[in-house]
Design a protein around this motif. Structure first.
Motif, PDB file in Angstrom:
ATOM      1  N   LYS A   5      36.908  39.124  50.358  1.00 41.89           N
ATOM      2  CA  LYS A   5      37.952  39.299  49.341  1.00 41.89           C
ATOM      3  C   LYS A   5      37.869  38.193  48.288  1.00 41.89           C
ATOM      4  O   LYS A   5      38.069  38.443  47.098  1.00 41.89           O
ATOM      5  CB  LYS A   5      39.330  39.302  49.994  1.00 41.89           C
ATOM      6  N   ASP A   6      37.556  36.978  48.722  1.00 48.46           N
ATOM      7  CA  ASP A   6      37.393  35.867  47.774  1.00 48.46           C
ATOM      8  C   ASP A   6      36.204  36.119  46.853  1.00 48.46           C
ATOM      9  O   ASP A   6      36.262  35.852  45.644  1.00 48.46           O
ATOM     10  CB  ASP A   6      37.194  34.559  48.531  1.00 48.46           C
ATOM     11  N   ARG A   9      37.176  38.804  44.334  1.00 49.60           N
ATOM     12  CA  ARG A   9      38.090  38.278  43.315  1.00 49.60           C
ATOM     13  C   ARG A   9      37.314  37.513  42.246  1.00 49.60           C
ATOM     14  O   ARG A   9      37.527  37.697  41.044  1.00 49.60           O
ATOM     15  CB  ARG A   9      39.141  37.392  43.968  1.00 49.60           C
ATOM     16  N   GLY A  12      35.250  39.842  40.136  1.00 45.42           N
ATOM     17  CA  GLY A  12      36.021  40.801  39.353  1.00 45.42           C
ATOM     18  C   GLY A  12      35.834  42.232  39.797  1.00 45.42           C
ATOM     19  O   GLY A  12      35.886  43.160  38.975  1.00 45.42           O
ATOM     20  N   SER A  14      36.466  45.133  43.386  1.00 48.81           N
ATOM     21  CA  SER A  14      37.242  45.355  44.600  1.00 48.81           C
ATOM     22  C   SER A  14      36.459  44.890  45.815  1.00 48.81           C
ATOM     23  O   SER A  14      35.218  44.803  45.772  1.00 48.81           O
ATOM     24  CB  SER A  14      37.565  46.845  44.753  1.00 48.81           C
ATOM     25  N   PRO A  15      37.140  44.572  46.927  1.00 53.72           N
ATOM     26  CA  PRO A  15      36.437  44.150  48.145  1.00 53.72           C
ATOM     27  C   PRO A  15      35.431  45.191  48.630  1.00 53.72           C
ATOM     28  O   PRO A  15      34.358  44.835  49.113  1.00 53.72           O
ATOM     29  CB  PRO A  15      37.573  43.966  49.157  1.00 53.72           C
TER      30      PRO A  15
END
Length: 337
Positions: A5-6, A9, A12, A14-15
């Motif tokens: 997830k990091d 993010r 830019g 989605s996971p």
């Protein structure tokens, strides 16, 4: 701890897109993949392979199976196996694969450990660092839904399940024996530990074929890997019976070092007998006198075994790695008279 997830993010996306990019999904553009990889590098992100394996029921783990005797002795005492493992690990690292060693003090213990690896680790790829006649471990592996490469010769070839990477051990031993004969030696003994190990049996075949072709008698000396007191008795009795002995073809460098140590214990000059061995490990150069040894390129053996396993390359019978005699002080020309 950094998570996918990091990474998503920072990139830019989605996971789920980051995850697909990580696995080189063809639906993700190259530009997005590059952004995700850049984010991974900046965050020092390492994928959680164990979790992925549980979800996908797949494994990025390669099991390296060591011979039982390497568990009874110290693995570090035999550089040959360490170099093979290094070769395997290099290829595995390049292909995002991890390695797990399978060892055991007995065949039963080794088999139990392999069963546990397959069940709990879901390992589907194995490399055997030995080949042994009627091996129950290999027999079990052949019955599983796994792929396997054997470093060594096969007594039961089944290309659909197992492939082989090897040296021409018969040819290498023929060359080693001929090398001693060219130096003037004719009373040559083959020293070994276990003829059930096909590499040792093949090296005996090479020795025997050259000796017989030259009409010289063949003799063998069997020594234990672990009982030097028994070995001293065996060697002393052997040399008393065959006092004409001039030279030894040792099954590997460790055997040659063992012979040198036994000579010293018996008060025999280390230069009394010529010795040629196999593997050309570090101990060969450090021995006294330094050992003439047949280089069999164990690092390359390991690399090729991993490449055959992971790339799906076909080895119709077996892939052969070349050999080369490295001459040192243990094989002087036999003095006349």
């Amino acid at each position: 701890m950094v998570t996918i997830k990091d990474v998503a993010r920072l990139a830019g996306v989605s996971p789920s897109t980051a995850s697909r990019a990580l696995h080189d999904n063809s639906m993700i553009s190259q530009a997005t993949k590059e952004r995700v990889r850049q984010a991974m590098e900046e965050l020092h992100y390492s994928p959680n392979y164990s979790a992925q394996n549980l979800v996908k029921r797949q494994s990025n783990m390669v099991g390296i199976v060591l011979p039982v005797r390497e568990s009874q002795e110290s693995l570090g005492n035999n550089p040959f196996f360490m170099q093979m493992i290094q070769g395997i690990s290099g290829v595995c690292t390049d292909k995002d694969q991890m390695v797990s060693l399978a060892t055991g003090r007995t065949e039963e213990e080794l088999l139990t450990n392999i069963k546990n690896l397959i069940r709990s680790g879901n390992i589907e790829k194995f490399i055997f660092l030995y080949s042994k006649a009627d091996d129950p471990i290999l027999k079990y592996i052949k019955g599983q839904e796994v792929t396997c490469v054997v470093v060594g010769e096969s007594y039961d070839k089944d290309p659909s399940k197992i492939r082989f990477v090897d040296n021409d051990n018969v040819g290498a031993s023929q060359d080693a024996t001929s090398f001693l004969i060219d130096k003037g030696y004719t009373k040559i003994v083959y020293a070994y530990t276990d003829m059930d190990e096909l590499v040792q049996a093949s090296r005996y075949m090479g020795y025997s074929s050259i000796m017989q072709a030259q009409h010289f008698s063949t003799k063998t000396l069997s020594l234990s890997r672990v009982d030097d007191r028994l070995n001293r008795q065996e060697l002393e009795a052997f040399l008393a019976k065959y006092a004409e002995t001039e030279a030894f073809v040792a099954c590997d460098d460790i055997m040659a070092i063992r012979l040198q140590r036994l000579f010293k214990n018996l008060g025999i000059s280390s230069r009394r007998y010529a010795i040629i061995s196999f593997n050309n490990s570090m101990v060969a150069e450090l021995a006294s006198p330094s050992l003439t040894s047949v280089e069999v390129f164990p690092y390359q053996l390991g690399r090729n075994a991993a490449e055959v396993l992971l790339n799906g390359e076909e080895a119709a019978d077996r892939l052969l790695i070349p050999h080369k005699i490295i001459e040192r002080d243990s094989t002087p020309k036999l003095a006349d008279g």
